[in-house]
Design a protein around this motif. Structure first.
Motif, mmCIF file in Angstrom:
data_model
loop_
_atom_site.group_PDB
_atom_site.id
_atom_site.type_symbol
_atom_site.label_atom_id
_atom_site.label_comp_id
_atom_site.label_asym_id
_atom_site.label_seq_id
_atom_site.Cartn_x
_atom_site.Cartn_y
_atom_site.Cartn_z
ATOM 1 N N MET A 172 0.841 -1.169 0.000
ATOM 2 C CA MET A 172 0.000 0.000 0.000
ATOM 3 C C MET A 172 0.897 1.249 0.000
ATOM 4 N N THR A 173 0.601 2.171 -0.917
ATOM 5 C CA THR A 173 1.353 3.416 -1.028
ATOM 6 C C THR A 173 0.417 4.578 -0.741
ATOM 7 N N VAL A 174 0.901 5.560 0.034
ATOM 8 C CA VAL A 174 0.093 6.723 0.376
ATOM 9 C C VAL A 174 0.698 7.962 -0.276
ATOM 10 N N TYR A 175 -0.172 8.749 -0.900
ATOM 11 C CA TYR A 175 0.224 9.993 -1.552
ATOM 12 C C TYR A 175 -0.575 11.147 -0.939
ATOM 13 N N PHE A 176 -0.098 12.379 -1.190
ATOM 14 C CA PHE A 176 -0.745 13.573 -0.654
ATOM 15 C C PHE A 176 -0.825 14.651 -1.727
ATOM 16 N N THR A 177 -1.823 15.551 -1.583
ATOM 17 C CA THR A 177 -1.979 16.665 -2.516
ATOM 18 C C THR A 177 -1.722 17.980 -1.795
ATOM 19 N N LYS A 178 -1.518 19.030 -2.569
ATOM 20 C CA LYS A 178 -1.338 20.368 -1.997
ATOM 21 C C LYS A 178 -2.643 20.902 -1.421
ATOM 22 N N ASP A 179 -3.768 20.258 -1.751
ATOM 23 C CA ASP A 179 -5.072 20.638 -1.191
ATOM 24 C C ASP A 179 -5.371 19.860 0.087
ATOM 25 N N HIS A 180 -4.392 19.091 0.563
ATOM 26 C CA HIS A 180 -4.454 18.364 1.840
ATOM 27 C C HIS A 180 -5.381 17.154 1.822
ATOM 28 N N GLU A 181 -5.446 16.489 0.667
ATOM 29 C CA GLU A 181 -6.089 15.178 0.615
ATOM 30 C C GLU A 181 -4.991 14.120 0.642
ATOM 31 N N TRP A 182 -5.342 12.949 1.178
ATOM 32 C CA TRP A 182 -4.446 11.802 1.102
ATOM 33 C C TRP A 182 -5.139 10.734 0.277
ATOM 34 N N ILE A 183 -4.330 9.895 -0.352
ATOM 35 C CA ILE A 183 -4.856 8.788 -1.132
ATOM 36 C C ILE A 183 -3.963 7.576 -0.894
ATOM 37 N N SER A 184 -4.575 6.503 -0.440
ATOM 38 C CA SER A 184 -3.878 5.259 -0.165
ATOM 39 C C SER A 184 -4.217 4.291 -1.300
ATOM 40 N N VAL A 185 -3.191 3.798 -1.982
ATOM 41 C CA VAL A 185 -3.408 2.986 -3.180
ATOM 42 C C VAL A 185 -2.921 1.565 -2.962
ATOM 43 N N GLU A 186 -3.793 0.629 -3.310
ATOM 44 C CA GLU A 186 -3.445 -0.781 -3.283
ATOM 45 C C GLU A 186 -3.962 -1.393 -4.572
ATOM 46 N N GLY A 187 -3.035 -1.732 -5.479
ATOM 47 C CA GLY A 187 -3.436 -2.213 -6.800
ATOM 48 C C GLY A 187 -4.096 -1.080 -7.567
ATOM 49 N N SER A 188 -5.323 -1.304 -8.044
ATOM 50 C CA SER A 188 -6.043 -0.257 -8.780
ATOM 51 C C SER A 188 -7.133 0.383 -7.930
ATOM 52 N N THR A 189 -7.136 0.074 -6.629
ATOM 53 C CA THR A 189 -8.130 0.628 -5.708
ATOM 54 C C THR A 189 -7.469 1.662 -4.804
ATOM 55 N N ALA A 190 -8.179 2.752 -4.560
ATOM 56 C CA ALA A 190 -7.631 3.818 -3.718
ATOM 57 C C ALA A 190 -8.671 4.271 -2.703
ATOM 58 N N THR A 191 -8.191 4.682 -1.530
ATOM 59 C CA THR A 191 -9.028 5.260 -0.485
ATOM 60 C C THR A 191 -8.598 6.712 -0.326
ATOM 61 N N VAL A 192 -9.593 7.616 -0.198
ATOM 62 C CA VAL A 192 -9.322 9.056 -0.170
ATOM 63 C C VAL A 192 -9.888 9.685 1.096
ATOM 64 N N GLY A 193 -9.139 10.632 1.664
ATOM 65 C CA GLY A 193 -9.600 11.399 2.811
ATOM 66 C C GLY A 193 -8.834 12.700 2.904
ATOM 67 N N ILE A 194 -9.037 13.430 3.991
ATOM 68 C CA ILE A 194 -8.262 14.646 4.205
ATOM 69 C C ILE A 194 -7.211 14.391 5.282
ATOM 70 N N THR A 195 -6.164 15.172 5.238
ATOM 71 C CA THR A 195 -5.039 14.962 6.141
ATOM 72 C C THR A 195 -5.333 15.487 7.543
ATOM 73 N N ASP A 196 -4.485 15.085 8.461
ATOM 74 C CA ASP A 196 -4.577 15.574 9.826
ATOM 75 C C ASP A 196 -4.413 17.095 9.856
ATOM 76 N N TYR A 197 -3.519 17.620 9.033
ATOM 77 C CA TYR A 197 -3.329 19.070 8.956
ATOM 78 C C TYR A 197 -4.633 19.752 8.548
ATOM 79 N N ALA A 198 -5.311 19.210 7.536
ATOM 80 C CA ALA A 198 -6.557 19.814 7.046
ATOM 81 C C ALA A 198 -7.636 19.806 8.123
ATOM 82 N N GLN A 199 -7.812 18.680 8.811
ATOM 83 C CA GLN A 199 -8.862 18.626 9.829
ATOM 84 C C GLN A 199 -8.552 19.576 10.975
ATOM 85 N N ALA A 200 -7.264 19.746 11.307
ATOM 86 C CA ALA A 200 -6.885 20.665 12.380
ATOM 87 C C ALA A 200 -7.201 22.112 11.992
ATOM 88 N N GLN A 201 -7.013 22.445 10.712
ATOM 89 C CA GLN A 201 -7.311 23.797 10.235
ATOM 90 C C GLN A 201 -8.817 24.058 10.234
#
Length: 123
Positions: A1-30
């Motif tokens: 599983m690989t995790v990536y991040f965007t400048k808009d503070h979303e994270w995406i965890s990728v396993e194969g061709s499936t991904a899970t998306v959410g917002i980062t801890d920084y974003a929720q704190a803001q």
């Protein structure tokens, strides 16, 4: 599983061709205390960089953008009854949706954890 991040503070965890998306801890704190989340239902096509979900806090409402393009396979139904999961576990139980990647090459422009930390340190 690989995790990536965007400048808009979303994270995406990728396993194969499936991904899970959410917002980062920084974003929720803001945002502060999350009171509502609207996530896309299964079957929704999302496009990289376009609005995919909405999160509202006591401070503000914010769009959540799709880090990559794909088709939503699952929405996190837990958020409807308990949107505070985004505050307490933003990068685990507080995920927004899962999707099937339509173009895995879109992951190439995203940051890894170290890159995201360095980016946040400049804010």
């Amino acid at each position: 599983m690989t995790v990536y991040f965007t400048k808009d503070h979303e994270w995406i965890s990728v396993e194969g061709s499936t991904a899970t998306v959410g917002i980062t801890d920084y974003a929720q704190a803001q945002l502060g205390d999350i009171v509502f989340a609207e996530v896309p239902p299964a079957g929704t096509a999302v496009e990289k960089g376009k609005e995919a979900a909405v999160v509202e806090s006591v401070k503000a409402a914010s769009d959540v953008y799709a880090p990559v393009s794909g088709t939503v396979t699952e929405a996190n139904g837990e958020l409807e009854g308990d949107p505070a999961l985004i505050n307490t576990s933003p990068e685990r139980e507080g995920w927004f949706f899962r999707l099937e990647l339509s173009d895995p090459s879109e992951l190439d422009g995203l940051m890894d954890a170290d890159g995201y930390k360095a980016f946040v340190d400049t804010l």
